[in-house]
Design a protein around this motif. Structure first.
Motif, short mmCIF file in Angstrom:
data_model
loop_
_atom_site.label_atom_id
_atom_site.label_comp_id
_atom_site.label_asym_id
_atom_site.label_seq_id
_atom_site.Cartn_x
_atom_site.Cartn_y
_atom_site.Cartn_z
N VAL A 185 -9.32 -34.86 31.67
CA VAL A 185 -10.76 -34.58 31.65
C VAL A 185 -11.14 -33.91 32.95
O VAL A 185 -10.80 -34.39 34.04
CB VAL A 185 -11.58 -35.88 31.46
CG1 VAL A 185 -13.07 -35.58 31.48
CG2 VAL A 185 -11.20 -36.56 30.15
N PHE A 186 -11.83 -32.77 32.87
CA PHE A 186 -12.27 -32.05 34.06
C PHE A 186 -13.62 -31.40 33.78
O PHE A 186 -14.03 -31.25 32.64
CB PHE A 186 -11.25 -30.98 34.48
CG PHE A 186 -10.98 -29.94 33.42
CD1 PHE A 186 -11.72 -28.76 33.37
CD2 PHE A 186 -9.99 -30.14 32.47
CE1 PHE A 186 -11.48 -27.80 32.40
CE2 PHE A 186 -9.73 -29.19 31.49
CZ PHE A 186 -10.49 -28.02 31.46
N LYS A 187 -14.32 -31.02 34.85
CA LYS A 187 -15.63 -30.41 34.72
C LYS A 187 -15.63 -29.00 35.30
O LYS A 187 -15.02 -28.75 36.35
CB LYS A 187 -16.69 -31.25 35.44
CG LYS A 187 -17.04 -32.54 34.72
CD LYS A 187 -18.20 -33.25 35.40
CE LYS A 187 -18.59 -34.52 34.64
NZ LYS A 187 -19.74 -35.21 35.26
N VAL A 188 -16.31 -28.11 34.60
CA VAL A 188 -16.54 -26.75 35.08
C VAL A 188 -17.98 -26.68 35.54
O VAL A 188 -18.90 -26.85 34.74
CB VAL A 188 -16.26 -25.71 33.98
CG1 VAL A 188 -16.62 -24.31 34.46
CG2 VAL A 188 -14.79 -25.76 33.55
N ARG A 189 -18.18 -26.45 36.85
CA ARG A 189 -19.53 -26.42 37.43
C ARG A 189 -19.92 -24.99 37.78
O ARG A 189 -19.12 -24.23 38.31
CB ARG A 189 -19.60 -27.29 38.68
CG ARG A 189 -19.45 -28.79 38.40
CD ARG A 189 -19.70 -29.60 39.67
NE ARG A 189 -19.68 -31.03 39.42
CZ ARG A 189 -18.57 -31.77 39.46
NH1 ARG A 189 -17.43 -31.20 39.74
NH2 ARG A 189 -18.61 -33.06 39.21
N LEU A 190 -21.17 -24.65 37.49
CA LEU A 190 -21.71 -23.34 37.80
C LEU A 190 -22.67 -23.48 38.97
O LEU A 190 -23.83 -23.84 38.79
CB LEU A 190 -22.42 -22.74 36.59
CG LEU A 190 -21.52 -22.10 35.52
CD1 LEU A 190 -20.68 -23.15 34.83
CD2 LEU A 190 -22.33 -21.34 34.50
N GLY A 191 -22.17 -23.22 40.17
CA GLY A 191 -22.98 -23.39 41.36
C GLY A 191 -23.49 -24.81 41.47
O GLY A 191 -22.77 -25.78 41.28
N ALA A 192 -24.78 -24.94 41.76
CA ALA A 192 -25.39 -26.26 41.85
C ALA A 192 -26.13 -26.60 40.56
O ALA A 192 -26.87 -27.58 40.51
CB ALA A 192 -26.35 -26.31 43.03
N GLY A 193 -25.92 -25.80 39.51
CA GLY A 193 -26.65 -25.99 38.27
C GLY A 193 -25.85 -26.68 37.19
O GLY A 193 -25.37 -27.81 37.36
N ALA A 194 -25.67 -26.00 36.07
CA ALA A 194 -25.05 -26.59 34.88
C ALA A 194 -23.59 -26.96 35.12
O ALA A 194 -22.90 -26.37 35.94
CB ALA A 194 -25.17 -25.63 33.70
N ALA A 195 -23.13 -27.97 34.37
CA ALA A 195 -21.73 -28.39 34.40
C ALA A 195 -21.31 -28.76 32.99
O ALA A 195 -22.07 -29.38 32.25
CB ALA A 195 -21.53 -29.57 35.34
N ALA A 196 -20.11 -28.37 32.61
CA ALA A 196 -19.59 -28.68 31.28
C ALA A 196 -18.31 -29.50 31.44
O ALA A 196 -17.44 -29.16 32.24
CB ALA A 196 -19.31 -27.41 30.49
N GLU A 197 -18.21 -30.60 30.67
CA GLU A 197 -17.02 -31.46 30.74
C GLU A 197 -16.08 -31.12 29.60
O GLU A 197 -16.48 -31.07 28.44
CB GLU A 197 -17.43 -32.93 30.67
CG GLU A 197 -16.25 -33.88 30.83
CD GLU A 197 -16.67 -35.34 30.94
OE1 GLU A 197 -17.00 -35.77 32.06
OE2 GLU A 197 -16.70 -36.02 29.90
N PHE A 198 -14.82 -30.89 29.94
CA PHE A 198 -13.80 -30.55 28.95
C PHE A 198 -12.74 -31.66 28.88
O PHE A 198 -12.41 -32.27 29.90
CB PHE A 198 -13.11 -29.23 29.33
CG PHE A 198 -13.98 -28.02 29.17
CD1 PHE A 198 -13.92 -27.24 28.03
CD2 PHE A 198 -14.86 -27.65 30.18
CE1 PHE A 198 -14.72 -26.12 27.89
CE2 PHE A 198 -15.67 -26.53 30.05
CZ PHE A 198 -15.60 -25.76 28.90
N SER A 199 -12.24 -31.88 27.67
CA SER A 199 -11.12 -32.82 27.46
C SER A 199 -9.94 -32.01 26.93
O SER A 199 -10.03 -31.42 25.86
CB SER A 199 -11.50 -33.92 26.47
OG SER A 199 -12.53 -34.74 26.99
N LEU A 200 -8.86 -31.98 27.70
CA LEU A 200 -7.66 -31.23 27.34
C LEU A 200 -6.56 -32.19 26.94
O LEU A 200 -6.23 -33.11 27.71
CB LEU A 200 -7.22 -30.36 28.52
CG LEU A 200 -5.89 -29.63 28.39
CD1 LEU A 200 -5.97 -28.55 27.31
CD2 LEU A 200 -5.48 -29.02 29.72
#
Length: 352
Positions: A185-200
């Motif tokens: 499980v990891f998160k992709v963060r866009l600057g200080a705004g949105a973040a999306a969590e992915f499960s691989l």
């Protein structure tokens, strides 16, 4: 009086062993060295992909260090918040295996809104389009790194994707016969705004194969350690006191958790990934302009940056500043002479 011979299974039971099955834990267990090796590969590869993701989403992108956990097939993606997208992929060539990637619909909607401000929340076509580009951008460097380190031909292909409204709507047994998976499980963060969590999710056996190459030791070399772990587990179970036995109470001695051990183990893990390519960028400066000013730019226009003449330029690795320097000319090419740089430990943390 009868003296019947004991069967091999009975003999093994008396000796506290488990019979002659080969590596019974290997299918559902990852050793610590395997977890560390694969997690490091994934962390560095995803960090390398952050630059390409940033160009795609037009934002500064960072990826968190993955958290790895071994799960049975029925528990895979159990923590995913429905509705969520499931992306099915395959590794082909000399390394073969299935891959599952999940991300919530809410996170996808937020990413699509950044990618295309004109999109609507119910624009499924746009969401599928963005996911396809995002996955291809994200896993191109991972596949390249795997092939380079393993010295094997490895190719990744996206087999399909769908949206899952509830956990019951995703019968994973129809897609694979694998029984155990490693879920990162990891998160992709866009600057200080949105973040999306992915499960691989990858099959445990595939992770073992990759980790064996990274550590320079095939899975067979771990067989003795695995058997030792089983033997200790069996002996501990056999020697557990009975319910009527009074417990033995001993004082606890805590280990000294200082930073020395960490600093010693970091380079060992990093040595396995020394040949991974990273994107190096030298930034002269930045500025902000209104849309009308940008539209007014033409050949010959001058755009003033936020740095003074002669001020050191920033040196970035995967969009993260690790040093500063001064611009030089080498033959006919520009270069940069490093004048100040972060410590090795700080640079390592920037790569995660």
């Amino acid at each position: 009086m009868n003296f019947d011979k004991l069967s091999p299974g009975e003999l093994d039971g008396l000796l506290g062993q488990k019979g002659t099955e080969e590596k019974p834990m290997s299918a559902n267990h990852l050793l610590q060295i395997e977890k560390e090796a694969f997690s490091e590969l994934l962390a560095v590869s995803l960090s390398s992909a952050a630059g390409s993701l940033g160009e795609m989403l037009k934002r500064e992108v960072s990826v968190s260090a993955p958290v790895l956990e071994v799960k049975p097939r029925d528990a895979v993606l159990a923590a995913a918040a429905a509705p969520f997208f499931v992306i099915l992929g395959e590794y082909k060539g000399e390394v073969e295996g299935i891959q599952l990637l999940a991300v919530s619909k809410a996170d996808v909607e937020a990413l699509v809104k950044i990618w295309d401000a004109t999109s609507e929340p119910d624009d499924m076509e746009k969401q599928f389009e963005m996911l396809q580009k995002l996955v291809e951008t994200m896993f191109a460097p991972i596949t390249k790194t795997m092939g380079m380190l393993m010295e094997k031909e490895v190719a990744y292909s996206l087999s399909g994707m769908d949206i899952v409204q509830s956990q019951e709507d995703f019968p994973i047994a129809k897609f694979t016969k694998e029984q155990w998976f490693a879920e990162a499980v990891f998160k992709v963060r866009l600057g200080a705004g949105a973040a999306a969590e992915f499960s691989l999710c990858l099959p445990v056996q595939l992770v073992k194969e990759i980790a064996g190459v990274l550590t320079g030791a095939p899975e067979e070399d771990y067989a003795e350690e695995t058997r030792d772990m089983e033997y200790q587990s069996n002996n501990q179970t056999a020697s557990e006191p009975k319910k009527n036995t009074a417990p033995t109470i001993q004082s606890v001695q805590f280990s000294n958790f200082d930073e020395t051990a960490t600093s010693q183990t970091e380079p060992n893990n990093l040595d396995m990934l020394m040949d991974i390519p990273l994107q190096v960028t030298v930034e002269l400066g930045r500025t902000k302009r209104m849309v009308k000013e940008i539209l007014g730019v033409s050949p010959g226009s001058i755009i003033e940056l936020d740095k003074l003449a002669g001020e050191p330029v920033d040196i970035l690795i995967n969009n993260k500043v690790i040093a500063v320097g001064e611009v030089v000319v080498i033959d006919e090419n520009f270069g940069v002479r490093v004048t100040d740089i972060l410590s090795t430990a700080d640079r390592l943390s920037k790569l995660r």
